[in-house]
Design a protein around this motif. Structure first.
Motif, PDB file in Angstrom:
ATOM      1  N   PRO A   1       0.672   1.503   7.095  1.00  0.00           N
ATOM      2  CA  PRO A   1       1.539   2.402   6.340  1.00  0.00           C
ATOM      3  C   PRO A   1       1.147   3.864   6.546  1.00  0.00           C
ATOM      4  CG  PRO A   1      -0.100   1.430   4.886  1.00  0.00           C
ATOM      5  CD  PRO A   1      -0.268   0.756   6.220  1.00  0.00           C
ATOM      6  N   ALA A   2       2.125   4.742   6.498  1.00  0.00           N
ATOM      7  CA  ALA A   2       1.865   6.184   6.553  1.00  0.00           C
ATOM      8  C   ALA A   2       1.571   6.659   5.142  1.00  0.00           C
ATOM      9  CB  ALA A   2       3.068   6.919   7.142  1.00  0.00           C
TER      10      ALA A   2
ATOM     11  N   ALA B   1      -0.877   9.075   2.247  1.00  0.00           N
ATOM     12  CA  ALA B   1      -1.422  10.428   2.124  1.00  0.00           C
ATOM     13  C   ALA B   1      -2.794  10.520   2.785  1.00  0.00           C
ATOM     14  CB  ALA B   1      -1.516  10.811   0.649  1.00  0.00           C
ATOM     15  N   GLY B   2      -3.564   9.445   2.712  1.00  0.00           N
ATOM     16  CA  GLY B   2      -4.888   9.449   3.322  1.00  0.00           C
ATOM     17  C   GLY B   2      -4.893   9.104   4.789  1.00  0.00           C
ATOM     18  N   ASN B   3      -3.774   8.636   5.318  1.00  0.00           N
ATOM     19  CA  ASN B   3      -3.652   8.289   6.741  1.00  0.00           C
ATOM     20  C   ASN B   3      -2.203   8.527   7.157  1.00  0.00           C
ATOM     21  OD1 ASN B   3      -4.449   7.254   9.290  1.00  0.00           O
ATOM     22  ND2 ASN B   3      -3.701   5.215   8.736  1.00  0.00           N
ATOM     23  N   PRO B   4      -1.808   9.812   7.196  1.00  0.00           N
ATOM     24  CA  PRO B   4      -0.372  10.136   7.341  1.00  0.00           C
ATOM     25  C   PRO B   4       0.217   9.830   8.709  1.00  0.00           C
ATOM     26  CG  PRO B   4      -1.701  12.138   7.380  1.00  0.00           C
ATOM     27  CD  PRO B   4      -2.637  11.020   7.045  1.00  0.00           C
ATOM     28  N   ARG B   5      -0.626   9.689   9.727  1.00  0.00           N
ATOM     29  CA  ARG B   5      -0.100   9.445  11.082  1.00  0.00           C
ATOM     30  C   ARG B   5      -0.806   8.239  11.691  1.00  0.00           C
ATOM     31  NH1 ARG B   5       0.281  15.139  14.197  1.00  0.00           N
ATOM     32  NH2 ARG B   5       1.676  13.881  15.487  1.00  0.00           N
ATOM     33  N   PRO B   6      -0.517   7.056  11.165  1.00  0.00           N
ATOM     34  CA  PRO B   6      -1.216   5.859  11.649  1.00  0.00           C
ATOM     35  C   PRO B   6      -0.772   5.482  13.053  1.00  0.00           C
ATOM     36  CG  PRO B   6       0.530   5.229  10.160  1.00  0.00           C
ATOM     37  CD  PRO B   6       0.471   6.729  10.129  1.00  0.00           C
ATOM     38  N   TYR B   7      -1.685   4.866  13.768  1.00  0.00           N
ATOM     39  CA  TYR B   7      -1.349   4.309  15.068  1.00  0.00           C
ATOM     40  C   TYR B   7      -0.756   2.911  14.862  1.00  0.00           C
ATOM     41  CZ  TYR B   7      -3.983   8.071  17.279  1.00  0.00           C
ATOM     42  OH  TYR B   7      -4.429   9.301  17.696  1.00  0.00           O
ATOM     43  N   GLY B   8       0.169   2.545  15.729  1.00  0.00           N
ATOM     44  CA  GLY B   8       0.801   1.234  15.616  1.00  0.00           C
ATOM     45  C   GLY B   8       0.751   0.478  16.927  1.00  0.00           C
ATOM     46  N   MET B   9       1.153  -0.777  16.841  1.00  0.00           N
ATOM     47  CA  MET B   9       1.197  -1.640  18.026  1.00  0.00           C
ATOM     48  C   MET B   9       2.651  -1.963  18.321  1.00  0.00           C
ATOM     49  SD  MET B   9      -0.540  -5.368  18.461  1.00  0.00           S
ATOM     50  CE  MET B   9       0.212  -6.620  19.511  1.00  0.00           C
ATOM     51  N   PRO B  10       3.105  -1.795  19.548  1.00  0.00           N
ATOM     52  CA  PRO B  10       4.515  -2.050  19.860  1.00  0.00           C
ATOM     53  C   PRO B  10       4.830  -3.539  19.828  1.00  0.00           C
ATOM     54  CG  PRO B  10       3.303  -1.622  21.874  1.00  0.00           C
ATOM     55  CD  PRO B  10       2.341  -1.360  20.745  1.00  0.00           C
ATOM     56  N   PRO B  11       6.091  -3.896  19.595  1.00  0.00           N
ATOM     57  CA  PRO B  11       6.479  -5.311  19.628  1.00  0.00           C
ATOM     58  C   PRO B  11       6.587  -5.810  21.064  1.00  0.00           C
ATOM     59  CG  PRO B  11       8.384  -3.933  19.183  1.00  0.00           C
ATOM     60  CD  PRO B  11       7.198  -3.014  19.194  1.00  0.00           C
ATOM     61  N   PHE B  12       6.278  -7.086  21.232  1.00  0.00           N
ATOM     62  CA  PHE B  12       6.372  -7.715  22.551  1.00  0.00           C
ATOM     63  C   PHE B  12       7.388  -8.855  22.550  1.00  0.00           C
ATOM     64  CE2 PHE B  12       2.301  -5.603  22.693  1.00  0.00           C
ATOM     65  CZ  PHE B  12       2.227  -5.121  23.996  1.00  0.00           C
ATOM     66  N   VAL B  13       8.265  -8.861  21.556  1.00  0.00           N
ATOM     67  CA  VAL B  13       9.207  -9.962  21.417  1.00  0.00           C
ATOM     68  C   VAL B  13      10.110 -10.089  22.640  1.00  0.00           C
ATOM     69  CG1 VAL B  13      10.905  -8.546  20.164  1.00  0.00           C
ATOM     70  CG2 VAL B  13      10.879 -11.042  19.853  1.00  0.00           C
ATOM     71  N   LEU B  14      10.428  -8.977  23.282  1.00  0.00           N
ATOM     72  CA  LEU B  14      11.283  -9.010  24.471  1.00  0.00           C
ATOM     73  C   LEU B  14      10.488  -8.974  25.770  1.00  0.00           C
ATOM     74  CD1 LEU B  14      14.100  -6.521  23.355  1.00  0.00           C
ATOM     75  CD2 LEU B  14      14.072  -9.020  23.190  1.00  0.00           C
ATOM     76  N   ALA B  15       9.212  -8.613  25.677  1.00  0.00           N
ATOM     77  CA  ALA B  15       8.418  -8.444  26.894  1.00  0.00           C
ATOM     78  C   ALA B  15       7.690  -9.712  27.316  1.00  0.00           C
ATOM     79  CB  ALA B  15       7.404  -7.310  26.701  1.00  0.00           C
ATOM     80  N   LEU B  16       7.312 -10.548  26.355  1.00  0.00           N
ATOM     81  CA  LEU B  16       6.510 -11.721  26.665  1.00  0.00           C
ATOM     82  C   LEU B  16       7.219 -12.995  26.224  1.00  0.00           C
ATOM     83  CD1 LEU B  16       2.943 -10.511  25.553  1.00  0.00           C
ATOM     84  CD2 LEU B  16       3.950 -10.454  27.849  1.00  0.00           C
TER      85      LEU B  16
ATOM     86  N   VAL C   1       0.838  -1.200   0.000  1.00  0.00           N
ATOM     87  CA  VAL C   1       0.000   0.000   0.000  1.00  0.00           C
ATOM     88  C   VAL C   1       0.872   1.249   0.000  1.00  0.00           C
ATOM     89  CG1 VAL C   1      -1.697   1.323   1.328  1.00  0.00           C
ATOM     90  CG2 VAL C   1      -1.939  -1.150   1.101  1.00  0.00           C
ATOM     91  N   LEU C   2       1.939   1.253   0.809  1.00  0.00           N
ATOM     92  CA  LEU C   2       2.811   2.420   0.902  1.00  0.00           C
ATOM     93  C   LEU C   2       3.492   2.729  -0.420  1.00  0.00           C
ATOM     94  CD1 LEU C   2       4.290   4.531   2.702  1.00  0.00           C
ATOM     95  CD2 LEU C   2       6.046   2.788   3.086  1.00  0.00           C
ATOM     96  N   ARG C   3       4.057   1.717  -1.064  1.00  0.00           N
ATOM     97  CA  ARG C   3       4.867   1.933  -2.262  1.00  0.00           C
ATOM     98  C   ARG C   3       4.046   1.941  -3.547  1.00  0.00           C
ATOM     99  NH1 ARG C   3      10.487   0.409  -1.908  1.00  0.00           N
ATOM    100  NH2 ARG C   3      11.122  -0.219   0.182  1.00  0.00           N
ATOM    101  N   SER C   4       2.907   1.259  -3.519  1.00  0.00           N
ATOM    102  CA  SER C   4       2.211   1.015  -4.775  1.00  0.00           C
ATOM    103  C   SER C   4       0.774   1.517  -4.792  1.00  0.00           C
ATOM    104  CB  SER C   4       2.249  -0.483  -5.090  1.00  0.00           C
ATOM    105  OG  SER C   4       1.549  -0.780  -6.275  1.00  0.00           O
ATOM    106  N   THR C   5      -0.132   0.822  -4.126  1.00  0.00           N
ATOM    107  CA  THR C   5      -1.547   1.055  -4.404  1.00  0.00           C
ATOM    108  C   THR C   5      -2.050   2.430  -3.986  1.00  0.00           C
ATOM    109  OG1 THR C   5      -2.191  -0.036  -2.316  1.00  0.00           O
ATOM    110  CG2 THR C   5      -2.108  -1.403  -4.312  1.00  0.00           C
ATOM    111  N   GLN C   6      -1.439   3.073  -2.995  1.00  0.00           N
ATOM    112  CA  GLN C   6      -1.909   4.400  -2.614  1.00  0.00           C
ATOM    113  C   GLN C   6      -1.712   5.414  -3.736  1.00  0.00           C
ATOM    114  OE1 GLN C   6      -0.045   7.178  -0.026  1.00  0.00           O
ATOM    115  NE2 GLN C   6       1.901   6.061   0.071  1.00  0.00           N
ATOM    116  N   HIS C   7      -0.826   5.100  -4.686  1.00  0.00           N
ATOM    117  CA  HIS C   7      -0.531   6.023  -5.773  1.00  0.00           C
ATOM    118  C   HIS C   7      -1.411   5.797  -7.005  1.00  0.00           C
ATOM    119  CE1 HIS C   7       2.991   7.312  -3.529  1.00  0.00           C
ATOM    120  NE2 HIS C   7       3.341   6.045  -3.385  1.00  0.00           N
ATOM    121  N   LEU C   8      -2.262   4.789  -6.969  1.00  0.00           N
ATOM    122  CA  LEU C   8      -3.116   4.510  -8.119  1.00  0.00           C
ATOM    123  C   LEU C   8      -4.370   5.377  -8.072  1.00  0.00           C
ATOM    124  CD1 LEU C   8      -2.896   0.616  -8.395  1.00  0.00           C
ATOM    125  CD2 LEU C   8      -1.329   2.370  -9.240  1.00  0.00           C
ATOM    126  N   THR C   9      -4.978   5.565  -9.238  1.00  0.00           N
ATOM    127  CA  THR C   9      -6.199   6.357  -9.299  1.00  0.00           C
ATOM    128  C   THR C   9      -7.342   5.617  -8.633  1.00  0.00           C
ATOM    129  OG1 THR C   9      -6.886   5.400 -11.413  1.00  0.00           O
ATOM    130  CG2 THR C   9      -5.447   7.336 -11.499  1.00  0.00           C
TER     131      THR C   9
END
Length: 428
Positions: free
Chosen positions: A373-374, A376-391, A278-286
């Motif tokens: 992905p960040a 144009a239509g969602n420039p500041r997305p929320y994310g989920m932190p990794p838990f690889v070291l926590a759990l 989506v970031l590199r390709s489809t967001q740029h399509l019409t």
């Protein structure tokens, strides 16, 4: 006995020669006569602009631009089960890139998977899908690449194991699994549907990830877009033909367009490898092209839903641990009842990404984090932190088993072994 041996050897030699001839013919059938090809016409600005758009549609930069490197200068490592392939230099450099290529040679590479010097190209370059691209679009893409600044970066040799690094082995693979063929419109469908089919099956090469591959790396023609594990990346590309996975057959078309354009929609979010698409390709399509792709995807034949089977409830100890971990680490964003939060954090109750049979993506998101992905239509997305070291493996297994069985969800448990396998293979 002594007379029969020479005859047997002669028959064997004839059979081998016949097989070699058949493999050769299957590898050259339909290829253009380069000597008879017309000289290239000068590229027009409209053709170059069209090619730039098509390069985005095909996500060419993902494999042909290395991190921190010049655009389309190659060098990107692409791990495969057979060794590492490196993206080639597509700039117009005369020595290392496309500087001496003709448009016909470029079309032959796209359509037939053969390089300018006659070498067969490895199918990590998805010519098995690009073969459906029209000659006009291939010429436009070539015109765009020839308009780029030349970069004198040598191509890095592939690091494939024997016998996968042999042209003869590749010729046999192609004879078995590759058929060149330009996209043919379906007269029973309208122009929008056919445009969507052309993009999904051709430049979009969606089948490269969303179709199961056999032991030799060939995609299943019998079950296209029916889901598959992405080799070496340890992510599962869900079936686009199953309402239990990633089918959009019952989605409003606007939601499909929103997902491909922004990475988020009222019906789902993207993460992992699809977020990069989506970031590199489809967001740029019409919007028109995205709607066409959505129309085609909505019309895919659907797999029948399997009969639901009663699931054993998780053990008391696992359920208690999972509930406690969810409350401590997850509820703040995903809600006490897995309801999500206002289009920002996805719901987990009734979420098919949570309950589908493959748990690979679910484990990966907990281990490595989940990031939209960040765009144009969602420039500041929320994310989920990794838990690889926590759990620990046991804790991740418990919390995911809890999520897959709570709030009406009814899916099998996630084992500690599933978590451990992904943790160790992803860390390599």
């Amino acid at each position: 006995m002594t007379r029969r041996l020479p005859r047997a050897l002669a028959v064997l030699a004839l059979l081998l020669a016949g097989a070699a001839a058949l493999v050769w013919w299957l590898n050259v059938r339909g290829e253009p006569d380069l000597a008879a090809a017309a000289p290239d016409a000068p590229a027009t600005p409209a053709q170059v602009a069209r090619g730039a758009y098509l390069a985005r549609a095909g996500n060419c930069a993902a494999c042909h631009t290395s991190r921190g490197g010049a655009a389309y200068a190659g060098g990107t490592p692409i791990p495969t089960p057979f060794g590492t392939v490196y993206g080639s230099n597509l700039t117009p450099d005369a020595e290392h890139g496309l500087g001496r290529w003709t448009a016909t040679e470029f079309w032959r590479a796209m359509h037939h998977g053969r390089s300018r010097d006659g070498r067969l190209l490895v199918p990590a370059f998805p010519y098995t899908s690009f073969t459906e691209v029209t000659r006009a679009d291939a010429d436009a893409l070539f015109a765009y690449l020839r308009s780029l600044p030349p970069v004198p970066q040598p191509n890095r040799p592939h690091e494939l194991r024997w016998p996968y690094n042999q042209q003869a082995a590749l010729a046999v693979w192609r004879a078995l699994y590759f058929r060149p063929g330009e996209y043919q419109s379906d007269p029973a469908q309208d122009a929008e549907w056919n445009r969507g089919a052309y993009l999904v099956r051709g430049l979009g090469h969606c089948a490269a990830c969303h179709t199961t591959r056999n032991a030799w790396g060939a995609s299943s023609e019998r079950l296209p877009l029916s889901g598959g594990l992405i080799p070496m990346q340890n992510w599962y590309a869900p079936a686009l033909t199953s309402v239990r996975e990633a089918s959009v057959a019952d989605w409003p078309l606007d939601d499909v367009v929103a997902l491909l354009q922004t990475g988020v929609s009222p019906r789902g979010w993207v993460t992992g490898p699809m977020a990069e698409v989506v970031l590199r390709s489809t967001q740029h399509l019409t919007r028109e092209d995205l709607a066409a792709m959505g129309r085609y995807l909505q019309g895919l034949p659907q797999q029948p839903a399997p009969e639901s089977q009663p699931r054993p409830a998780p053990g008391t100890e696992t359920a208690t641990l999972g509930s406690r971990l969810y409350e401590h680490h997850c509820a703040q964003c995903h809600g006490d009842a897995g309801e999500g939060a206002g289009g920002v954090y996805p719901p987990l109750a009734g979420n098919r990404a949570v309950t589908m049979a493959s748990t690979v993506n679910l484990v990966q998101v907990v281990l490595q984090g989940g990031f939209a992905p960040a765009t144009a239509g969602n420039p500041r997305p929320y994310g989920m932190p990794p838990f690889v070291l926590a759990l620990s493996d046991r804790e991740i297994s418990a919390v995911l088993t809890y999520v897959r069985s709570a709030w009406g969800n009814d899916a099998p448990a996630v084992s500690e072994l599933d978590v451990n396998q992904l943790r160790t293979t992803t860390a390599r």
